[in-house]
Write an enzyme that holds these catalytic residues in place. Structure first.
Site, PDB file in Angstrom:
ATOM      1  CE  LYS A 201       5.273   9.449  -2.556  1.00 25.16           C
ATOM      2  NZ  LYS A 201       6.052   9.837  -1.375  1.00 25.16           N
ATOM      3  CD  GLU A 276      15.435   7.744 -15.938  1.00 30.12           C
ATOM      4  OE1 GLU A 276      16.482   7.111 -15.688  1.00 30.12           O
ATOM      5  OE2 GLU A 276      15.154   8.188 -17.056  1.00 30.12           O
ATOM      6  CB  CYS A 310      20.577   6.268  -9.696  1.00 34.52           C
ATOM      7  SG  CYS A 310      20.765   7.780 -10.649  1.00 34.52           S
ATOM      8  CD  GLU A 407      20.636   1.141  -6.296  1.00 35.29           C
ATOM      9  OE1 GLU A 407      19.468   0.807  -6.054  1.00 35.29           O
ATOM     10  OE2 GLU A 407      20.937   2.104  -7.015  1.00 35.29           O
TER      11      GLU A 407
END
Ligand code: NAP
Length: 503
Positions: A201, A276, A310, A407
């Site tokens: 997906k 992750e 990331c 973040e």
């Protein structure tokens, strides 16, 4: 005149090939066939370089998701993939890698249109990266196996004991929008090598290359039902995949917030889960560095892919003796990183992926300024069209500010001064994340001391974001669970069975 104010924000013309792909009928790839979604709904695809809608993709319903899971279940249970000789799986995977490479230019253009990343960047990072993941993992298909073991409490004679490695089963693989094809290939490669079947997906914002990948998967000869591609919303099809009783494993890359939710939702059926997740990676610059080399390195650590990485080096710690010099060196890279449309051959940085991300990043910059931070570079948006944000450095920050703690996932770095190694190690670890870190110094002793003190899954020395498929990758703390890549990456798709036979 400042070069950043002279850039044209007009997206360049698409190739005829890209126009044909964008005009395709929205469809899901289930059991080797292209099918419409059960309710006929679609999702608009935007080019973030212009903000224009350029295509539509199918919106997978819960019923479509169940169909894809049933296809993957049947393909796993009848062994049409796991039952092949390892050499056959390896060869088919290598064929897929060759096909991706052969279609590299077209895939890089699609990625540029969909994500906003410069096509030139996708061509040297995303596409070769995707190919490497498949080639490396293809090699593992023929190198899996258990061992013969001597039991501890049983006599050697009359007993025969061994272990076998078996594929985990049906895997739901859910990926984010920052490196769509690379993330898709990183996910499917170990699962295919292990003999699993897959429902992939992609993120709803960036599904174009995953759909093209499905064409290449069929062309490579991967049997129907082994890889299914569902475009759609995470909270609908993604959520169904995570809770579906016939899915054995969920491999997720995305935000920490959704990762935590997925971990909870996968509990009722006790699936294997690898996560992750996000990061707020420190970059530490020691006083002995060559600033002329290090400042562009620190700039690249945050501005590459518009900071939507990331492992982005989003917290910069510079020794107080060279702080001003390093910040000036980073500010001098502004013309290089000035955002441009993704199909502009001169682009090194494109727009952000979406209006939502653009608003979020500009909101963080404003919050930082309200909290007392000063802008040493950028801090604004250069164009009314598209989702461009200038590369930004914030100084005079403190550890309580949201720009330091959270973040941002944009081209924004917060820079702080430090005096000694222990102080900077403590500051670097003052975060809920633990994905990666960078250390810049010629002092090998300091490098190793700091590398062992920093709690992160990957530490780079005098470079940043150098990721290689042979090395395990993953996060400490709230940056994830498990490791991808390398031996650990293939083992995450294997069950171990012990067989003890009385002869
Ligand atoms: P996200 O919002 O968490 O979405 C990631 C994926 O999860 C998308 O496919 C999304 O689908 C799906 N999803 C959303 N809600 C879901 C649910 N309830 N159940 C199942 N799936 C669901 O992340 P993103 O904004 O796309 O990506 C940025 C994040 O990814 C950042 O935090 C970044 O650090 C992280 N990331 C981590 C790594 C790593 O290796 N550690 C690598 C790259 C990115 P829809 O988009 O269709 O809703």
């Amino acid at each position: 005149m400042n070069e950043m104010t002279t850039v044209s924000y007009q997206q360049h013309a698409y190739s005829e090939g890209a126009k044909t792909l964008l005009a395709r009928k929205p469809a899901l790839f289930i059991n080797g066939e292209w099918v419409a979604s059960s309710h006929g709904e679609t999702i608009a695809v935007e080019d973030p370089s212009s903000g224009q809608v350029v295509s539509h993709i199918a919106d997978a319903s819960v019923a479509d998701t169940d169909r894809a899971v049933a296809a993957a279940r049947a393909a796993f249970d009848d062994g049409r993939w796991s039952g092949l000789a390892p050499i056959a799986r390896e060869r088919i995977m290598l064929r897929l890698a060759d096909l991706i490479e052969a279609h590299g230019d077209e895939l890089a253009e699609l990625e540029a249109i969909d994500v906003g990343k410069p096509k030139s960047m996708a061509g040297v990072v995303d596409i070769p990266g995707a190919v490497s993941h498949i080639r490396y993992m293809a090699g593992w298909a023929a190198k899996l196996g258990g061992e013969t073991l001597q039991p501890y409490t049983m006599p050697n004679s009359g007993m025969f004991s061994y272990t076998i490695k078996e594929p985990v089963g049906v895997c739901a693989q859910i990926v984010p929008w920052n490196f769509p094809l690379l993330m898709a290939c990183l996910k499917i490669a170990p699962a295919l090598a292990a003999g699993c079947t897959i429902i992939l997906k992609p993120a709803e914002q960036t599904s174009l290359t995953a759909l093209r990948l499905a064409d290449l998967i069929a062309e490579a000869g991967i049997p129907a039902g082994v890889v299914n591609v569902l475009t759609g919303y995470g909270h609908i099809s993604g959520d169904r995949l995570v809770k579906h009783p016939d899915v054995d494993k969920v491999a997720f890359t995305g935000s920490t917030e959704i990762g935590k939710l997925i971990n909870k939702n996968a509990t009722d059926t006790l699936k294997h889960v690898t996560l992750e997740l996000g990061g707020k990676s420190p970059v530490v610059v020691m006083p002995d560095v060559n600033v002329a080399e290090t400042a562009p390195g620190a700039a690249g650590a945050i501005f590459f892919n518009s900071g939507q990485v990331c492992v982005a080096g989003s917290r910069l710690f510079v020794h107080k003796s060279i702080f001003d010099e390093v910040i000036e060196g980073i500010a001098a890279t502004a013309p290089f990183w000035a955002p441009r449309p993704s199909l502009d051959p001169a682009a090194h940085m494109g727009p952000l992926v979406s209006k939502e991300q653009y608003d979020k990043v500009l909101g963080y910059i404003e919050a930082g300024k309200r909290d007392g931070a000063s802008v040493a570079m950028g801090g604004d948006a250069p164009s009314a069209d598209g989702y461009y944000v200038n590369p930004t450095v914030l100084v005079n920050v403190n550890p309580q500010m949201s720009v330091v703690r959270e973040e941002i996932f944009g081209p924004v770095v917060v820079a702080q001064r430090f005096e000694d190694l222990d102080e900077v190690a403590k500051a670097a670890n003052d975060t809920c994340f633990g994905l990666a870190a960078g250390i810049w110094t010629k002092d090998l002793g300091a490098m190793h001391k700091l590398a062992s003190k920093i709690k992160a899954g990957t530490v780079w020395g005098n470079c940043h974001a150098m990721i290689d498929v042979a090395l395990p990758f993953g996060g400490y703390k709230e940056s994830g669970i498990g490791r991808e890549q390398g031996r650990a990456g293939i083992e995450a798709y294997l069950e171990s069975k012990s067989v003890i036979i009385k002869l």
